[in-house]
Design a protein around this motif. Structure first.
Motif, PDB file in Angstrom:
ATOM      1  N   ASP A  32       9.349   3.592   1.604  1.00  0.00           N
ATOM      2  CA  ASP A  32      10.125   4.558   0.577  1.00  0.00           C
ATOM      3  C   ASP A  32       8.887   5.048  -0.210  1.00  0.00           C
ATOM      4  O   ASP A  32       8.453   4.220  -0.692  1.00  0.00           O
ATOM      5  CB  ASP A  32      11.391   3.954  -0.200  1.00  0.00           C
ATOM      6  N   LEU A  33       9.031   6.279  -0.383  1.00  0.00           N
ATOM      7  CA  LEU A  33       7.871   6.623  -1.437  1.00  0.00           C
ATOM      8  C   LEU A  33       8.701   7.524  -2.427  1.00  0.00           C
ATOM      9  O   LEU A  33       9.507   8.440  -2.093  1.00  0.00           O
ATOM     10  CB  LEU A  33       6.887   7.360  -0.694  1.00  0.00           C
ATOM     11  N   GLU A  34       8.091   7.552  -3.652  1.00  0.00           N
ATOM     12  CA  GLU A  34       8.535   8.610  -4.779  1.00  0.00           C
ATOM     13  C   GLU A  34       7.200   8.912  -5.567  1.00  0.00           C
ATOM     14  O   GLU A  34       6.116   8.161  -5.859  1.00  0.00           O
ATOM     15  CB  GLU A  34       9.209   7.726  -5.766  1.00  0.00           C
ATOM     16  N   ARG A  35       6.917  10.318  -5.526  1.00  0.00           N
ATOM     17  CA  ARG A  35       5.646  10.733  -5.982  1.00  0.00           C
ATOM     18  C   ARG A  35       5.869  11.862  -6.900  1.00  0.00           C
ATOM     19  O   ARG A  35       6.944  12.718  -6.884  1.00  0.00           O
ATOM     20  CB  ARG A  35       4.861  11.847  -4.719  1.00  0.00           C
ATOM     21  N   THR A  36       5.105  11.930  -8.027  1.00  0.00           N
ATOM     22  CA  THR A  36       5.135  12.815  -8.988  1.00  0.00           C
ATOM     23  C   THR A  36       3.606  13.523  -9.080  1.00  0.00           C
ATOM     24  O   THR A  36       2.711  12.872  -8.937  1.00  0.00           O
ATOM     25  CB  THR A  36       5.542  12.428 -10.599  1.00  0.00           C
ATOM     26  N   ILE A  37       3.796  14.716  -9.101  1.00  0.00           N
ATOM     27  CA  ILE A  37       2.458  15.643  -9.403  1.00  0.00           C
ATOM     28  C   ILE A  37       2.590  16.278 -10.901  1.00  0.00           C
ATOM     29  O   ILE A  37       3.775  17.083 -10.878  1.00  0.00           O
ATOM     30  CB  ILE A  37       2.130  16.484  -8.414  1.00  0.00           C
ATOM     31  N   GLU A  38       2.142  15.650 -11.917  1.00  0.00           N
ATOM     32  CA  GLU A  38       1.946  15.922 -13.330  1.00  0.00           C
ATOM     33  C   GLU A  38       2.356  17.402 -13.383  1.00  0.00           C
ATOM     34  O   GLU A  38       1.411  18.184 -13.132  1.00  0.00           O
ATOM     35  CB  GLU A  38       0.762  15.609 -13.919  1.00  0.00           C
ATOM     36  N   GLY A  39       3.719  17.846 -13.793  1.00  0.00           N
ATOM     37  CA  GLY A  39       4.041  19.102 -14.334  1.00  0.00           C
ATOM     38  C   GLY A  39       4.078  20.033 -13.277  1.00  0.00           C
ATOM     39  O   GLY A  39       4.496  21.324 -13.597  1.00  0.00           O
ATOM     40  N   GLY A 135       5.182  -6.916  -3.603  1.00  0.00           N
ATOM     41  CA  GLY A 135       4.918  -6.334  -2.501  1.00  0.00           C
ATOM     42  C   GLY A 135       5.060  -4.630  -2.409  1.00  0.00           C
ATOM     43  O   GLY A 135       4.712  -4.009  -1.179  1.00  0.00           O
ATOM     44  N   SER A 136       5.091  -4.029  -3.616  1.00  0.00           N
ATOM     45  CA  SER A 136       5.265  -2.478  -3.377  1.00  0.00           C
ATOM     46  C   SER A 136       3.572  -2.186  -3.771  1.00  0.00           C
ATOM     47  O   SER A 136       2.728  -3.195  -4.107  1.00  0.00           O
ATOM     48  CB  SER A 136       5.795  -2.001  -4.568  1.00  0.00           C
ATOM     49  N   PHE A 137       3.191  -1.006  -3.473  1.00  0.00           N
ATOM     50  CA  PHE A 137       1.840  -0.383  -3.969  1.00  0.00           C
ATOM     51  C   PHE A 137       1.958   0.996  -4.455  1.00  0.00           C
ATOM     52  O   PHE A 137       2.899   1.788  -4.481  1.00  0.00           O
ATOM     53  CB  PHE A 137       1.002  -0.593  -2.742  1.00  0.00           C
ATOM     54  N   THR A 138       0.838   1.305  -5.550  1.00  0.00           N
ATOM     55  CA  THR A 138       0.886   2.589  -5.835  1.00  0.00           C
ATOM     56  C   THR A 138      -0.416   3.280  -5.610  1.00  0.00           C
ATOM     57  O   THR A 138      -1.424   2.658  -5.157  1.00  0.00           O
ATOM     58  CB  THR A 138       0.819   2.583  -7.216  1.00  0.00           C
ATOM     59  N   ARG A 147     -10.770  24.573  -9.263  1.00  0.00           N
ATOM     60  CA  ARG A 147      -9.901  25.015  -8.511  1.00  0.00           C
ATOM     61  C   ARG A 147      -8.509  24.065  -8.565  1.00  0.00           C
ATOM     62  O   ARG A 147      -7.354  24.835  -8.504  1.00  0.00           O
ATOM     63  CB  ARG A 147      -9.909  25.000  -7.076  1.00  0.00           C
ATOM     64  N   LYS A 148      -8.728  22.954  -8.802  1.00  0.00           N
ATOM     65  CA  LYS A 148      -7.437  21.967  -9.060  1.00  0.00           C
ATOM     66  C   LYS A 148      -7.643  21.054 -10.071  1.00  0.00           C
ATOM     67  O   LYS A 148      -8.713  20.772 -10.654  1.00  0.00           O
ATOM     68  CB  LYS A 148      -7.345  20.937  -7.772  1.00  0.00           C
ATOM     69  N   ASP A 149      -6.436  20.613 -10.835  1.00  0.00           N
ATOM     70  CA  ASP A 149      -6.405  19.906 -12.133  1.00  0.00           C
ATOM     71  C   ASP A 149      -5.049  19.214 -12.112  1.00  0.00           C
ATOM     72  O   ASP A 149      -4.207  19.879 -12.590  1.00  0.00           O
ATOM     73  CB  ASP A 149      -6.737  20.787 -13.344  1.00  0.00           C
ATOM     74  N   TYR A 150      -4.853  18.231 -11.632  1.00  0.00           N
ATOM     75  CA  TYR A 150      -3.652  17.334 -11.619  1.00  0.00           C
ATOM     76  C   TYR A 150      -3.868  15.844 -11.324  1.00  0.00           C
ATOM     77  O   TYR A 150      -4.768  15.391 -11.022  1.00  0.00           O
ATOM     78  CB  TYR A 150      -2.544  18.179 -10.540  1.00  0.00           C
ATOM     79  N   LEU A 151      -2.662  15.209 -11.712  1.00  0.00           N
ATOM     80  CA  LEU A 151      -2.663  13.844 -11.562  1.00  0.00           C
ATOM     81  C   LEU A 151      -1.345  13.541 -10.440  1.00  0.00           C
ATOM     82  O   LEU A 151      -0.348  14.007 -10.806  1.00  0.00           O
ATOM     83  CB  LEU A 151      -2.360  13.041 -12.546  1.00  0.00           C
ATOM     84  N   SER A 152      -1.790  12.990  -9.291  1.00  0.00           N
ATOM     85  CA  SER A 152      -0.560  12.578  -8.329  1.00  0.00           C
ATOM     86  C   SER A 152      -0.521  11.041  -8.540  1.00  0.00           C
ATOM     87  O   SER A 152      -1.416  10.340  -8.227  1.00  0.00           O
ATOM     88  CB  SER A 152      -0.879  13.247  -7.100  1.00  0.00           C
ATOM     89  N   ALA A 153       0.804  10.626  -8.548  1.00  0.00           N
ATOM     90  CA  ALA A 153       1.183   9.498  -8.612  1.00  0.00           C
ATOM     91  C   ALA A 153       2.233   9.009  -7.604  1.00  0.00           C
ATOM     92  O   ALA A 153       3.330   9.620  -7.831  1.00  0.00           O
ATOM     93  CB  ALA A 153       1.508   8.896 -10.069  1.00  0.00           C
ATOM     94  N   THR A 154       2.161   8.146  -6.748  1.00  0.00           N
ATOM     95  CA  THR A 154       3.015   7.673  -5.545  1.00  0.00           C
ATOM     96  C   THR A 154       3.255   6.059  -5.690  1.00  0.00           C
ATOM     97  O   THR A 154       2.381   5.451  -5.795  1.00  0.00           O
ATOM     98  CB  THR A 154       2.478   8.141  -4.275  1.00  0.00           C
ATOM     99  N   VAL A 155       4.657   5.837  -5.776  1.00  0.00           N
ATOM    100  CA  VAL A 155       4.935   4.450  -5.586  1.00  0.00           C
ATOM    101  C   VAL A 155       5.550   4.228  -4.070  1.00  0.00           C
ATOM    102  O   VAL A 155       6.548   4.997  -3.788  1.00  0.00           O
ATOM    103  CB  VAL A 155       6.044   4.059  -6.768  1.00  0.00           C
ATOM    104  N   PHE A 156       5.317   3.134  -3.724  1.00  0.00           N
ATOM    105  CA  PHE A 156       5.640   2.796  -2.192  1.00  0.00           C
ATOM    106  C   PHE A 156       6.402   1.569  -2.180  1.00  0.00           C
ATOM    107  O   PHE A 156       5.782   0.447  -2.785  1.00  0.00           O
ATOM    108  CB  PHE A 156       4.639   2.650  -1.348  1.00  0.00           C
ATOM    109  N   LYS A 157       7.448   1.473  -1.780  1.00  0.00           N
ATOM    110  CA  LYS A 157       8.504   0.122  -1.618  1.00  0.00           C
ATOM    111  C   LYS A 157       8.759   0.075  -0.317  1.00  0.00           C
ATOM    112  O   LYS A 157       9.380   1.080   0.277  1.00  0.00           O
ATOM    113  CB  LYS A 157       9.601   0.458  -2.728  1.00  0.00           C
TER     114      LYS A 157
END
Length: 161
Positions: A32-39, A135-138, A147-157
């Motif tokens: 399962d994954l949950e991702r945020t791309i800041e703003g 056992g999870s990872f990020t 062209r791009k300026d962002y932070l993407s953070a994903t949690v995998f369970k």
């Protein structure tokens, strides 16, 4: 009668990931994954690492993307992961596969971690991977450039875990 106090502190829990050389094998399966791309957006979905005859793992994620303005749509992405000594390499799912980055894994306290940089001219992707004792990872991608300026953070369970 009281037990004598132990002179040694308790050992930390063993990592579900083993060592740098076993992380690749333990990726196989569904997450399962949950991702945020800041703003900008968020995504909920499933990622599957499927072993291939070549020894690589095919990574495919699918999920629902929600933009900051409330719009939603389905999305997917694919990569190939390849075992390398002490870690793994990630390739774009192209023919032939093209290297995104190679990640060497080191022990960072009770976490296994690795990082890599990819120049996608004129932008730079700084990526960090953390394999946690439960056992999870990020995965975090800090993308910077004209062209791009962002932070993407994903949690995998692990699915069903």
């Amino acid at each position: 009668m009281r037990e004598p106090a132990s002179p040694l502190p308790p050992l930390p829990p063993l990592s579900a990931w083993g060592t740098a050389d076993t992380v690749f094998d333990r990726l196989a399966g569904a997450w399962d994954l949950e991702r945020t791309i800041e703003g900008q957006a968020s995504m909920s979905g499933v990622a599957v690492f499927t072993p291939l005859e070549t020894g690589m793992l095919k990574y495919r994620e699918e999920g629902r993307i929600r933009l900051a303005d409330g719009k939603e749509f389905d999305g997917h992405r694919e990569y190939f992961f390849e075992r390398v000594p002490g870690g793994f390499a990630v390739h774009f799912a192209e023919s032939p596969p093209r290297l995104f980055h190679a990640v060497g894994i080191v022990c960072d306290g009770d976490v296994l971690a690795g990082s890599a940089t990819h120049l996608c001219t004129p932008d730079t992707y700084d990526s960090g991977y953390r394999f946690l004792p439960d056992g999870s990872f990020t995965i975090r991608h800090a993308v910077r450039g004209p062209r791009k300026d962002y932070l993407s953070a994903t949690v995998f369970k692990r699915r069903g875990g």
